[in-house]
Design an enzyme around this catalytic site. Structure first.
Site, PDB file in Angstrom:
ATOM      1  N   GLY A  90       0.830  -1.206   0.000  1.00 57.04           N
ATOM      2  CA  GLY A  90       0.000   0.000   0.000  1.00 57.04           C
ATOM      3  C   GLY A  90       0.857   1.245   0.000  1.00 57.04           C
TER       4      GLY A  90
ATOM      5  CG  HIS B 242     -14.575   7.947 -39.809  1.00 63.60           C
ATOM      6  ND1 HIS B 242     -15.184   8.897 -40.591  1.00 63.60           N
ATOM      7  CD2 HIS B 242     -15.455   6.929 -39.692  1.00 63.60           C
ATOM      8  CE1 HIS B 242     -16.406   8.483 -40.920  1.00 63.60           C
ATOM      9  NE2 HIS B 242     -16.585   7.281 -40.387  1.00 63.60           N
TER      10      HIS B 242
END
Ligand code: F6R
Length: 620
Positions: A105, A512
């Protein structure tokens, strides 16, 4: 990300700890370390950057005899604060070298804590946030109310820490005790006969015991040979949840496969069957821990799916089904973007948080944000009792079994199935599908394990193709409708495993922009829809293939068995069984997983542990 294991028992701790670290290697890491208490007041620590093999070589060099003792802990680190070098590897010790700490952590207030310690004359030996915890525990243990009390010292330090953490602490004065604590980061206790474990993951102790205890938020556990005691951060007794792990050692082993990922690809029919099992009873879809009432489901006026990576792709697939079945608008959003753009949420919004690990920090934060805005949150998760389901209003578990290969495979298919169950549950509650229609959709889902099995029996051709195109510079993936997220997933698998440039596109977008990428010989994988299901989509995609073929692309087409119209446009044709349109991703993803794994193998890469990646991404 970081893997943690602690042990107190009757076996040589070094062996148990190294065995546990080996089983957690899949989480992803860049250094490893161990600490062993020898019972006579010595605390011996060794740490090494790189793979576990480097640490083992170092242990051989110094002599494993120095690590006698039946209590110890180990850690695999995924660097956050400080480079992955020996001195930043865990365990970290205080100046007296009596206290050792491993940590998972991020301690968010570490800069302030570090400054405070340095002002007190403490010299830091690493760049990590973790080291502050070792010094703070040592200080709490030598002064004030907590003097001489390891548990109270750890609790006092935890009260000061901000952020997410799992901490495991040993002290040379307490050779038969390990203290561990958690906040927003996983920690489970393994309960054996005359031995106890703490770990970030049950895989670390599954070979010794399947009996486990899941610690709650802001809880601390003290393990000894004889037992374990759970407390809160104020030292008061607390309740934690015991459970029995529903898979065994064989699930965490390769079982004759070269890589976990290859085994997990083959386990997909079973993962799907297990995920569906028990969710249709007496003509109704049933979810697991359902703390959202039927009335609340009826009131839902909008659905968000939030997730990361492959789990996000499972949400993109599910959007088609959920909107079709429920007529509710469904937005699928990357968890890391969701909470930063102020999404419109209220109590009638259902947020489906999809996560294999249940630990992904981005998804967890999205869940928290959604709940703050009063939305209902339903977790789709593969890990019992992980943080995301714990913080959600309801959970639907995918029973895919442990997924050890870093690249998601069986969990992805199981997530699609689970998301579909959520869609059917919503359709049932809202009455947008009659009961017999829900039953029919469920029956079609139930037929999918057999269809996936059939795909698996034909993948040798895909392997061969993978070897032939392994030296390509890039590969493009195209799809339409549910085939579009499959194309994205195929590209993601290839990027992460083969380190090859890969992009997935909606085939309609080709002209496109992306069509400019097409050049002679560029492999383009096209995921075809069924010619029977959506004929219009099929013919549009045939046109797209001919456009790219005309420009020199090497077309690799995944199409339904017997789809003859596509054959002339396919330089390579991979056939998958005919299934209903919405279920096609469950069959068409499988060849793409195999293709990516085979290309990666041919390029000489470790398929289970791709560079820079971690299985559980516990930092944002
Ligand atoms: C890709 C992969 C990742 C995960 C993502 C979310 O193969 O495995 O993209 O899907 O990190 O992880 P979970 O599902 O654990 O939240």
């Amino acid at each position: 990300m970081c893997g943690i294991v602690g042990y107190v028992g009757h076996r040589p701790a070094l062996d148990v700890v190294l065995g546990g670290l080996r089983r957690m290697e899949y989480r992803g890491y860049d250094s490893a370390g161990v600490a062993v208490l020898d019972g006579a007041g010595a605390l011996t620590v060794e740490r090494k950057a790189g793979r576990l093999a480097n640490l083992e070589a170092r242990l051989d060099e110094v002599g494993r005899g120095h690590f006698g003792g039946t209590a110890g802990m180990g850690h695999t680190r995924w660097a956050t604060h400080g480079a992955p070098v020996d001195r930043n590897s865990h365990p970290h010790r205080d100046a007296s070298q009596r206290v050792a700490v491993v940590h998972n952590g991020i301690i968010e207030n570490f800069a302030a804590l570090r400054a405070e310690l340095e002002a007190d004359g403490v010299e830091m030996a690493s760049d990590t946030d973790t080291e502050t915890a070792a010094h703070l525990v040592a200080r709490a243990y030598t002064e004030g109310d907590t003097k001489g009390d390891l548990t109270a010292s750890v609790a006092a330090v935890c009260r000061r820490l901000e952020g997410a953490f799992t901490l495991v602490v040993t002290h040379a004065d307490h050779p038969d005790t390990i203290v561990a604590a958690r906040r927003s980061s996983p920690l489970v206790v393994g309960v054996g006969e005359g031995e106890h474990f703490v770990a970030s993951d049950v895989a670390a102790f599954i070979e010794h015991t399947r009996e486990a205890v899941e610690l709650g938020q802001d809880q601390l556990v003290v393990i000894t040979r004889e037992g374990y005691e759970v407390l809160d951060f104020h030292g008061d007794a607390a309740q934690a949840k015991p459970f029995t792990v529903d898979w065994d050692l064989s699930a965490a082993e390769k079982g004759g496969h070269e890589y976990f990922m290859l085994k997990e690809i083959e386990e997909q029919p079973e993962a799907l069957a297990n995920t569906l099992r028990g969710h249709f009873e007496s003509g109704r879809i049933i979810l697991d821990e359902q703390r959202i009432s039927d009335q609340d489901l009826r009131d839902v006026d909008k659905v968000f799916v939030v997730a990361c990576g492959s789990a996000y792709h499972s949400g993109l697939v599910a959007k088609y089904a959920i909107e079709h079945w429920t007529r509710l608008p469904v937005e699928v959003e990357l968890a890391s973007e969701f909470r930063y753009r102020d999404p419109v949420l209220d109590r009638d919004t259902l947020v489906v948080a999809v996560s294999q690990s249940g630990e992904t920090a981005d998804t967890l934060e999205a869940v928290r944000h959604a709940r703050e805005q009063k939305a209902r949150v339903l977790a789709v998760c593969n890990t019992n009792g992980a943080q995301i389901p714990r913080e959600s209003d309801a959970v639907l578990y995918t029973h895919a079994g442990p997924e050890i290969g870093v690249a998601s495979t069986k969990a992805f298919l199981a997530q699609i199935a689970a998301n579909y169950l959520v869609g059917l549950a919503l359709a049932q509650a809202r009455g947008t599908k009659y009961p017999d229609e829900v039953a029919r959709e469920y029956a079609e889902l139930e037929a999918m394990p057999a269809a996936v099995q059939k795909v698996l029996s034909t993948v040798e051709q895909v392997r061969d193709l993978g070897r032939r195109i392994a030296d390509s510079k890039a590969i493009l993936f195209l799809g339409r409708h549910v085939g579009f997220p499959v194309a994205l997933e195929g590209a993601l698998k290839l990027k992460e495993l083969a380190y090859m440039h890969a992009e997935g596109f909606a085939a309609g977008e080709l002209k496109h922009g992306p069509i400019a990428l097409i050049e002679e010989g560029l492999p383009v994988v096209v995921v075809m829809p069924s010619p029977k299901g959506r004929a219009v989509l099929h013919s549009k995609l045939v046109s797209n293939i001919s456009e790219i073929q005309a420009r020199g692309a090497r077309t690799i087409v995944i199409a339904e068995e017997g789809d003859e119209t596509v054959r002339p446009f396919a330089d390579e044709l991979i056939e998958v069984p005919a299934v209903p349109t919405l279920l096609q991703p469950l069959v068409s993803t499988v060849p793409l997983q195999v293709l990516a794994a085979e290309i990666a193998r041919a390029r000489g890469y470790d398929v289970d542990k791709p560079r820079n990646l971690a299985k559980s991404v516990t930092v944002e």
